[in-house]
Write an enzyme that holds these catalytic residues in place. Structure first.
Site: not given
Lengths: 183, 539
Positions: B82, B111, B147, B174-175, B258, B260, B262, B273, B307-308, B333, B336, B455
């Protein structure tokens, strides 16, 4: 699209690809960086993987620390492995020897490596071993069992807040793994 | 457009006006940014439903305590797949699709800079996701380690492991190709007068996101390559027996992981915006502060990864550093969020579907941000770590944030893309069902987490039963509501309300972005001659 723009794009693409390749390398560079950091700081319960020299410390008789010994097997390695002493009250600065027993439960020669870990991790740098079966890979003949000593000392500089130190060993069966790095 | 022309043997002149290839082959060989944008968006929508179906399996199993429908191993595969499908198959491709469609039109370019690579990056993505999906049918099942693919657990994956790793490689390639293309387009293809500080914020946020992608996707590729060699080639990067350390993987993974997260939220900020000023009928408040805030967030994302992993056993200095560095992110943040609020302040607001989703994003993303702030506090993180609290946190920052903004983007630009107006009544219904059910779905998970429910487990203690049931009910309503979006998209493509939309679609939108100066739908090739007037209302 005109030629000038094409060239400008190609130049930028080359630069950006270079960044991507460099970052792939950076991922690998994190491996030695991490090891160096852990060695310097003794982070993560990592301890010296070779014997330290015999140093004479001033024995602190006034202080008593409990050292616990834990054993485990990785992925159900076919062995028996236990600490003959489960718990020991020690004085910092004094040398102690404890015995561990490991036995090969198979009918084949076995290569096995014990990996130590010390908890709390920040106490690891004060826990010194002059002799340990974990420093080298151990070869067991079929069904062989043997008693192996560990000689250690706790540096009296150990910060006051640590009252219990746990030394854990995990035996890994490396028989099937070729070219194992051991350090 | 010589790259396109080269594929047409019957076109010998450099003809900008020719249309798309006839028939199905158009979608395979296209190098047109609008076609590729459509491919990305359709693919992402399909994967959104695939990943959503997996979430439905998870919520069905958790509806009641005890084992009901699936095996624990399959359950773990579902949580893993998932996440991977939603991150790499839905959210990221959806934003790349928007980038393809909108960036050339927003900066007045004909283009993307590298049209052929653009086509390739899409088809490599499809190959990567199909390879990932194929692991579901392999001996030993799909990866079930979460994941994050932490060793040593992930090394116990069955036959699927090398396939999952290669699929990560393909997704990364690809990315990176997509990101390089976006950077080259923005740097080299802007219309005269479109200076960097006049670019719409969607373009700005994507520029910064593209740099993040190039910087971290290779690191992830490296980490999984280490897993591969550990498993099959006798290396010991993460294998303690050979002198490695599994915690090292966590450091490398989160150095990627991390930034990722963002990568998934910065383009979200960009779309918000873009939409909010149009419906508030005011210029965006604090344009340049938005740009600098985005850049600051991107920079900070590289220095907060641990922090993870507060609970792995770090020295106190490390915990404190990562705690304060993480808290620092709340500042840009916050800038924003205040800017969006100030943009709406005293605006002549109307509440069409894109605006509703955007407002819900501002409110609910802020809630997700606050729970993030709670978890940045290292000592209390030990209570939240790997509980449903973190699940609630990142779902608040992804579902009612990234997904809601993708919905908003769909409603906002569909009339431009298709030339037809979507059905506003069903759009409003979709919004209200979504915004209510998403809170029924995720809000109770905060309580579950604080009470200690871990979890990634298929069964749980009975004291968690009530909130899980409520959460599952919310999940089913949310899942079903999204079918309305599918209906609206198909309906709009087929003619929608039948109302002919104007070029600017939304009142005075032409002051906010170049795309609204083009016809609706835009011709196959746009801005073959650069625009002369640059709208500045968004600044």
């Amino acid at each position: 699209m005109n030629e000038a723009l094409k060239q400008k794009n190609a130049k930028l693409v080359r630069k950006l690809l270079l960044v991507a390749v460099a970052m792939f390398g950076f991922g690998y560079a994190l491996v030695p960086l991490y090891d160096v950091l852990c060695d310097i700081t003794g982070l993560n319960g990592k301890v010296a993987s070779s014997a330290v020299k015999d140093v004479v410390y001033a024995v602190d008789k006034s202080r008593e620390i409990t050292v616990e010994f834990i054993t485990s097997l990785n992925e159900a390695a076919p062995m028996e492995f236990r600490a003959e002493t489960k718990k020991l009250k020690i004085h910092p600065g004094e040398y102690y020897t404890v015995n561990f027993y490991a036995e090969n439960k198979t009918d084949k020669v076995m290569k096995a490596q014990a990996i130590p870990s010390i908890s709390p991790g920040l106490a690891a740098e004060y826990f010194k071993k002059t002799e340990c079966f974990c420093f080298t890979e151990q070869i067991f003949k079929a069904r062989e069992g043997r008693t192996m000593p560990v000689r250690f000392v706790v540096n009296p500089d150990l910060p006051k807040q640590y009252k219990t130190i746990t030394l854990a060993y995990t035996f890994f069966d490396n028989t099937k793994i070729v070219n194992t790095k051991t350090n | 457009m010589s790259a396109v022309v080269a594929e047409h043997d019957d076109h010998h002149h450099d003809d900008h006006a020719h249309g798309p290839e006839k028939g199905f082959l158009r979608w395979i060989i296209t190098t047109n940014h609008k076609d590729i944008g459509t491919l990305y968006l359709v693919f992402a929508l399909a994967m959104f439903f695939v990943g959503g179906a997996m979430a439905m399996v998870i919520r069905a199993e958790l509806f009641e305590p005890g084992m009901q429908f699936v095996e624990p191993h399959f359950f773990n595969s579902m949580t893993t797949m998932h996440a991977l499908v939603m991150v790499f198959g839905a959210v990221m491709p959806a934003f790349v699709g928007l980038a393809n469609w909108m960036i050339p039109m927003m900066i007045g370019a004909p283009d993307m800079a590298l049209p052929r690579m653009n086509n390739m990056s899409f088809w490599v993505l499809v190959a990567g996701v199909l390879l990932l999906a194929s692991t579901l049918f392999m001996e030993g099942g799909a990866p079930a380690s979460g994941w994050t693919l932490y060793p040593p657990l992930v090394l116990q994956t069955g036959k699927a492991l090398p396939f999952a790793i290669f699929s990560v490689h393909l997704l990364g390639i690809s990315s990176i190709m997509g990101a390089i293309n976006i950077i080259a387009t923005i740097f080299n293809m802007r219309a005269p007068g479109m200076t960097l500080m006049k670019m719409p914020l969607f373009v700005w946020t994507w520029l910064i996101t593209a740099f993040l992608l190039i910087a971290v996707m290779p690191v992830f590729a490296g980490a999984v390559t280490m897993l591969l060699t550990d498993k099959f080639f006798g290396t010991s990067f993460f294998d303690a027996a050979g002198g490695g350390d599994p915690v090292l993987y966590q450091h490398i993974f989160w150095f990627f992981g991390h930034p990722e997260v963002y990568i998934m939220i910065l383009p979200t900020f960009g779309v918000a915006s873009t939409i909010i000023p149009v419906f508030a009928r005011k210029p965006l408040f604090g344009y340049s502060s938005m740009v600098y805030a985005t850049a600051s967030i991107a920079f900070l994302s590289f220095i907060v990864w641990a922090h993870h992993m507060f609970t792995v056993g770090m020295p106190i200095a490390g915990e404190l550093y990562f705690m304060y560095a993480t808290m620092l992110i709340a500042i840009p943040t916050g800038v924003k969020v205040f800017n969006w609020t100030a943009t709406m302040w005293k605006g002549a607001m109307t509440f069409e579907a894109p605006m509703l989703f955007s407002i819900a994003f501002v409110v609910l993303f802020t809630m997700g941000g606050f729970t993030g702030l709670m978890m940045s506090i290292a000592p209390s993180d030990f209570q939240y770590h790997d509980t449903y609290f973190i699940v609630a946190h990142f779902h608040y920052t992804l579902v009612p944030a990234s997904i809601f903004i993708l919905m908003a983007a769909g409603y906002y630009w569909l009339p431009k893309w298709t030339g037809h107006m979507y059905n506003e009544k069903i759009g409003q219904l979709h919004f209200w069902l979504s915004v209510v059910s998403v809170n029924i779905l995720f809000f109770p998970q905060h309580f579950l987490g604080l009470a200690g429910m871990p979890r990634r487990i298929p069964d749980y203690a009975v004291q968690f039963a009530d909130w899980n049931m409520i959460s599952s009910i919310g999940g089913f309503i949310f899942g079903a509501s999204q079918l309305l979006f599918l209906y609206i998209v198909i309906d709009t493509i087929r003619g929608g309300t039948g109302e002919k939309v104007t070029d600017e679609v939304w009142e005075d939108a032409h002051k906010h972005g170049l795309e609204w100066t083009l016809p609706s739908p835009p011709p196959y090739h746009t801005f073959t001659t650069p625009p002369t007037v640059i709208p500045t209302e968004h600044i």
